[in-house]
Motif scaffolding. Structure first.
Motif, PDB file in Angstrom:
ATOM      1  N   ILE A   9       0.972  -1.002  -0.073  1.00  0.00           N
ATOM      2  CA  ILE A   9       0.547  -0.058  -0.078  1.00  0.00           C
ATOM      3  C   ILE A   9       0.845   0.918   0.207  1.00  0.00           C
ATOM      4  N   ARG A  11       0.135   4.782   1.734  1.00  0.00           N
ATOM      5  CA  ARG A  11       0.009   5.105   3.166  1.00  0.00           C
ATOM      6  C   ARG A  11      -0.207   6.914   3.115  1.00  0.00           C
ATOM      7  N   GLU A  18       4.783  -0.215   2.001  1.00  0.00           N
ATOM      8  CA  GLU A  18       4.297  -0.838   2.983  1.00  0.00           C
ATOM      9  C   GLU A  18       3.564  -2.442   2.710  1.00  0.00           C
ATOM     10  N   PRO A  58      -5.533   5.391   2.164  1.00  0.00           N
ATOM     11  CA  PRO A  58      -4.647   5.224   1.535  1.00  0.00           C
ATOM     12  C   PRO A  58      -4.622   4.165   0.392  1.00  0.00           C
ATOM     13  N   LEU A 119      -8.017  -2.231   5.421  1.00  0.00           N
ATOM     14  CA  LEU A 119      -6.469  -2.378   6.350  1.00  0.00           C
ATOM     15  C   LEU A 119      -7.545  -3.237   7.395  1.00  0.00           C
ATOM     16  N   THR A 123     -10.622   0.229   7.853  1.00  0.00           N
ATOM     17  CA  THR A 123      -9.603   2.079   6.747  1.00  0.00           C
ATOM     18  C   THR A 123     -10.159   1.202   5.121  1.00  0.00           C
ATOM     19  N   LEU A 125      -9.150   0.691   1.245  1.00  0.00           N
ATOM     20  CA  LEU A 125      -8.116   1.288   0.278  1.00  0.00           C
ATOM     21  C   LEU A 125      -8.952   1.509  -0.912  1.00  0.00           C
TER      22      LEU A 125
END
Length: 361
Positions: A9, A11, A18, A58, A119, A123, A125
């Motif tokens: 991802i 961020r 990451e 992200p 995530l 969260t 994506l």
């Protein structure tokens, strides 16, 4: 039930990527889960990381992918479990104005998965180009999957999902290159070399590769360039005309996407030639041209979106040509890397050391 897999991802803007755990929801009625076997590292992914596409961080990066269908939603009919597929971001709807007018490559309502991947804290994506395939598995709409010959190397096949298709399509579909044409390609990275390969496939007689990097010009020769121009030391428009009997090329493809390269394409074409813009400009770029020059030249000025392709038509055809030895797709794969190596692949891309780094599993 939801699955947790590893993925890459971005961020925040300009922050290093990451490798983290993400969650794939249960597929909706028309969704599928694809086990990703290979995914190319495309410049568009770097644009996402740099905030050059939008600010919906992200991002789940990766979109030039091939894999195997693992799970299908209850209403899926387009693919079946076990199919080997290339993922595409132009999953046409068949119902919008462009589709109804017989121009589905301009579809205004392409299909995507019905629910976001997230995530582990929930969260949502934003998947790159609606795909997000720097991951062990990804969730897409069934129409984002194009079934191909299962014996094809996924590292090669996945590149059709974006850059290679964009370049070949810019020559064959948008530029309508045909036998005996003269073609110039400005910018000889992955997309530009694919345009060179497409021009050769279409039977072009003169294929001129233009770049500042001698290494990229040598790569272009491997894909079919008959002449090269070093844009760092030679006057591009003048040399294109010298190599085409003083007239300019029938088709000039700008695979860079900058005002200065577009002008080289415009003035380097024949009077009634075609300019194809396939390199993607950034939003702040503007073009300042004398209107009389646009008026006094005939021909066509075109933009090529995804090579104006139809994945269901074009991907299997290009795979067949590759398997027949007529299209050297394998030459685009410079290196094979792991999920944890994407940031280093962006560096290699920026330094011009690779045509494509491909994440493989």
């Amino acid at each position: 039930m939801p699955q947790t897999v590893r993925a890459v991802i971005a961020r925040a803007e300009d922050a290093p990527v990451e490798t983290v755990d993400i969650v794939l929801p249960e597929p909706g009625p028309h969704d599928v889960i694809v086990e990703v076997k290979a995914c190319g590292v495309c410049h568009t992914d770097l644009h996402y990381r740099e905030g050059g596409i939008n600010d919906q961080f992200p991002f789940l990066l990766g979109h030039e992918a091939a894999g195997v269908v693992e799970t299908v939603g209850a209403a899926v009919t387009h693919v079946a479990v076990g199919d080997v597929v290339v993922l595409n971001w132009r999953a046409v709807c068949g119902e919008c104005r462009a589709c109804r007018r017989g121009r589905p490559w301009y579809c205004f309502d392409t299909h995507n998965a019905s629910a976001p991947m997230t995530l582990t804290d929930g969260t949502p994506l934003t998947p790159a180009l609606g795909i997000g395939a720097f991951a062990e598995k990804t969730l897409v709409h069934e129409k984002q999957c194009t079934v191909i010959d299962p014996d094809t190397d996924p590292a090669v096949a996945g590149l059709l999902g974006c850059g290679v298709m964009a370049g070949i399509g810019a020559a064959v579909n948008t530029g309508a290159v045909t036998r005996g044409d003269s073609v110039a390609v400005i910018g000889c990275g992955g997309v530009g070399d694919a345009a060179v390969a497409g021009a050769r496939l279409a039977g072009a007689g003169t294929i001129i590769a233009v770049d500042r990097d001698p290494r990229k010009l040598e790569w272009a020769k491997e894909f079919g360039a008959t002449h090269t121009i070093d844009a760092g030391t030679e006057e591009v428009v003048e040399r294109i005309k010298e190599l085409t009997g003083g007239w300019g090329a029938d088709v000039v493809i700008d695979a860079v996407g900058r005002p200065e390269t577009w002008k080289q394409a415009f003035y380097g074409r024949d009077l009634a030639g075609t300019v194809v813009l396939v390199g993607v400009p950034t939003p702040e770029m503007t073009l300042d041209m004398p209107l009389i020059d646009l008026f006094s030249h005939g021909g066509a000025l075109k933009s090529s979106w995804y090579g104006d392709c139809l994945p269901e038509r074009d991907f299997p055809m290009l795979i067949d040509l590759y398997r027949q030895g007529r299209l050297p797709l394998e030459k685009f794969v410079t290196e094979r890397i792991g999920l944890d190596d994407v940031e280093q692949a962006f560096t290699a891309m920026g330094e011009g050391r690779v045509l494509r780094s491909v994440v493989v599993r």
